[in-house]
Design a protein around this motif. Structure first.
Motif, PDB file in Angstrom:
ATOM      1  N   ARG A  72      27.158  26.926 110.324  1.00 43.65           N
ATOM      2  CA  ARG A  72      28.415  26.379 109.801  1.00 43.65           C
ATOM      3  C   ARG A  72      28.306  26.137 108.296  1.00 43.65           C
ATOM      4  O   ARG A  72      29.211  26.481 107.528  1.00 43.65           O
ATOM      5  CB  ARG A  72      28.733  25.035 110.465  1.00 43.65           C
ATOM      6  N   PRO A  76      31.810  21.549 106.261  1.00 45.97           N
ATOM      7  CA  PRO A  76      32.358  22.473 107.262  1.00 45.97           C
ATOM      8  C   PRO A  76      33.290  21.771 108.235  1.00 45.97           C
ATOM      9  O   PRO A  76      32.977  20.703 108.758  1.00 45.97           O
ATOM     10  CB  PRO A  76      31.103  22.994 107.982  1.00 45.97           C
ATOM     11  N   HIS A  99      30.356  27.958 105.297  1.00 40.91           N
ATOM     12  CA  HIS A  99      31.148  27.142 104.374  1.00 40.91           C
ATOM     13  C   HIS A  99      30.715  27.387 102.933  1.00 40.91           C
ATOM     14  O   HIS A  99      31.550  27.523 102.031  1.00 40.91           O
ATOM     15  CB  HIS A  99      30.974  25.667 104.739  1.00 40.91           C
ATOM     16  N   SER A 106      37.852  19.619 104.563  1.00 37.55           N
ATOM     17  CA  SER A 106      37.290  20.949 104.822  1.00 37.55           C
ATOM     18  C   SER A 106      36.704  21.585 103.569  1.00 37.55           C
ATOM     19  O   SER A 106      35.952  22.545 103.652  1.00 37.55           O
ATOM     20  CB  SER A 106      38.371  21.869 105.406  1.00 37.55           C
ATOM     21  N   GLU A 160      38.138  25.943 111.209  1.00 41.67           N
ATOM     22  CA  GLU A 160      39.267  26.658 110.603  1.00 41.67           C
ATOM     23  C   GLU A 160      40.394  26.740 111.627  1.00 41.67           C
ATOM     24  O   GLU A 160      40.183  27.121 112.768  1.00 41.67           O
ATOM     25  CB  GLU A 160      38.836  28.061 110.183  1.00 41.67           C
ATOM     26  N   ARG A 203      33.031  28.566  99.884  1.00 41.76           N
ATOM     27  CA  ARG A 203      33.361  27.547  98.894  1.00 41.76           C
ATOM     28  C   ARG A 203      32.376  27.453  97.750  1.00 41.76           C
ATOM     29  O   ARG A 203      32.675  26.873  96.713  1.00 41.76           O
ATOM     30  CB  ARG A 203      33.437  26.171  99.579  1.00 41.76           C
TER      31      ARG A 203
END
Length: 461
Positions: free
Chosen positions: A261, A193, A265, A189, A196, A269
């Motif tokens: 997505r 993506p 992400h 993860s 969650e 991140r």
């Protein structure tokens, strides 16, 4: 093995080995939790999370155990509550979950993210704690067995002279395997993506399965329909909850556009540089030698090639279809800036994606060289001859884009079509079709996702 060690005596002190191993389990869980928080770029609050959940779990495990035998609790409430033995997995799980919910609200984190972070630590902590059950001989062993690894516990807290299944060892091994699997799942993860809540859903499923199966050889009473133990009922509920949760989070994830997505992400991140993970092809058998940020932005080496191509060919007008994250746009603009002239017109139809890309481009300080438009590539209008076309929008639109812009393209200009590998056949076949019709002269570059480098045929001397 027959000698257990329920207590360690240091002078007048009598320390329970179960308690010592529980403390060690908390320490192990703390380091796993801290490592997971750090790799996710989250605040290091592992100590608070662990202290609160460990306390809640111990209290819950004890209460659940004593409430399973109300007659004994009523006969000796103080002795039952404060005895050194008797902790139920189900009670610890329930109260630990409640504690995490409260902590999630306190830190204002997404609930699924909190549970995903804590699941690997919980799995390994539980595994280590089971060794405490083994050493102390607290009655968590199994039914009699003739297997060579059978054990007796004549000096345990709950003694037995029979050779029985050492179920704490089974649960320790299962817990370590579950931890390893969840840790790897969490690592995925970080690179790309993922839904969650996926990690905690898998945690509920596999810890539930492990506990449900081991209970068949445990000595706990079959109090549910005379067939299942209380722990098996909770384990079955855990599996069901995990499966329902997994279906829900994956359905929600698949309901999102791929572009959205990746943007979500990336927002959490940042840009994660990683080896290219697209499938090997005949022309590019080692894609891992290339680098990438995500599955839709061009490979890092292709981005650098774009920049170099701009500084080499000195285009006045570049058209890019499919802005997406704006990374390739910025690379092209860097080349234009180095040249000291030129413009890149880039278009993106999705308003959400366009807004994020525009933020990135504005932050780059290169807007002087960029004309970004929230339009479809098949609707955008560009004035003047095009010196470079980079076709990188929806795969099914690439051929139409080239055909649409071909009359405007400089005969000595450059046409690039991304995603033209032998694995991604749509663009590759489109390029070959255009070449067979005598419209372009194409070269297929052997990159992981494939890149067509072409010129139009008409108009060249």
């Amino acid at each position: 093995m027959k000698e257990m060690l329920p207590f360690i005596h240091i002078g007048p002190l009598e320390l329970g080995t179960f308690g010592i191993l529980m403390a060690f389990a908390c320490i192990v869980a703390y380091f796993v939790l801290r490592a997971d928080l750090r790799r996710r770029g989250l605040p290091d609050v592992a100590d608070v999370i662990l202290l609160v959940t460990a306390f809640a779990g111990i209290v819950g495990a004890k209460l659940y155990h004593v409430l399973e035998t109300p007659s004994e609790l009523a006969a000796n409430p103080v002795g039952e509550i404060f005895s050194r033995g008797g902790f139920a997995w189900a009670g610890g799980l329930i109260c630990g979950i409640l504690a995490l919910v409260l902590l999630t609200r306190h830190y204002k984190w997404p609930l699924a993210m909190m549970f995903d972070v804590c699941s690997p630590a919980a799995a390994l902590g539980y595994a280590v704690g089971r060794i405490g059950c083994l050493i102390s001989g607290d009655g968590d062993y199994g039914t009699p067995t003739s297997l060579p690894w059978g054990m007796s516990f004549p000096h345990g807290l709950v003694p037995t002279t029979q050779r029985v299944h050492p179920t704490p060892i089974y649960e320790f091994l299962a817990g370590v395997i579950i931890f390893w699997y969840l840790w790897k799942l969490g690592a995925r993860s970080l690179r790309q993506p993922r839904p969650e809540g996926e990690v905690v859903a898998e945690y509920f499923i596999w810890t539930g399965v492990a506990r449900f199966l081991v209970e068949f050889i445990r000595i706990n009473p079959r109090s549910v329909f005379g067939v299942l133990s209380n722990a098996q009922l909770i384990a079955a509920i855990s599996v069901i909850v995990g499966m329902v949760l997994l279906v829900m989070v994956k359905r929600r994830f698949k309901g999102q556009k791929q572009e959205h997505r990746i943007i979500e992400h990336s927002s959490r991140r940042g840009e994660v540089l990683q080896p290219e993970y697209h499938k090997p092809t005949a022309e590019c058998p080692n894609p891992e030698r290339w680098s990438m940020y995500d599955s839709m932005t061009a490979e890092v080496e292709v981005l650098e090639f774009l920049r170099s191509l701009v500084t080499t060919t000195k285009p006045k007008l570049v058209v890019e279809t499919g802005t997406f994250m704006g990374v390739s746009t910025i690379k092209i603009a860097e080349g234009l800036k180095q040249n000291g002239f030129g413009k890149v017109v880039t278009c993106e139809a999705d308003p959400v994606v366009f807004a994020k890309a525009r933020e990135r481009m504005q932050a780059s300080g290169l807007m002087q060289w960029i004309d970004c438009r929230n339009q479809s590539s098949l609707e955008v209008k560009v004035s003047g001859p095009i010196d470079m076309l980079f076709s990188d929008s929806a795969i099914e639109a690439r051929e139409q884009e080239v055909r649409r812009f071909l009359p405007q393209i400089n005969p000595y200009g450059v046409i690039l079509m991304h995603d033209a590998s032998s694995h991604l056949k749509t663009v590759r076949e489109a390029a070959m079709r255009l070449q067979d019709e005598g419209l372009i002269s194409a070269v297929l570059l052997p990159t992981p996702r494939g890149l067509v480098l072409a010129q139009k045929c008409n108009g060249r001397a």
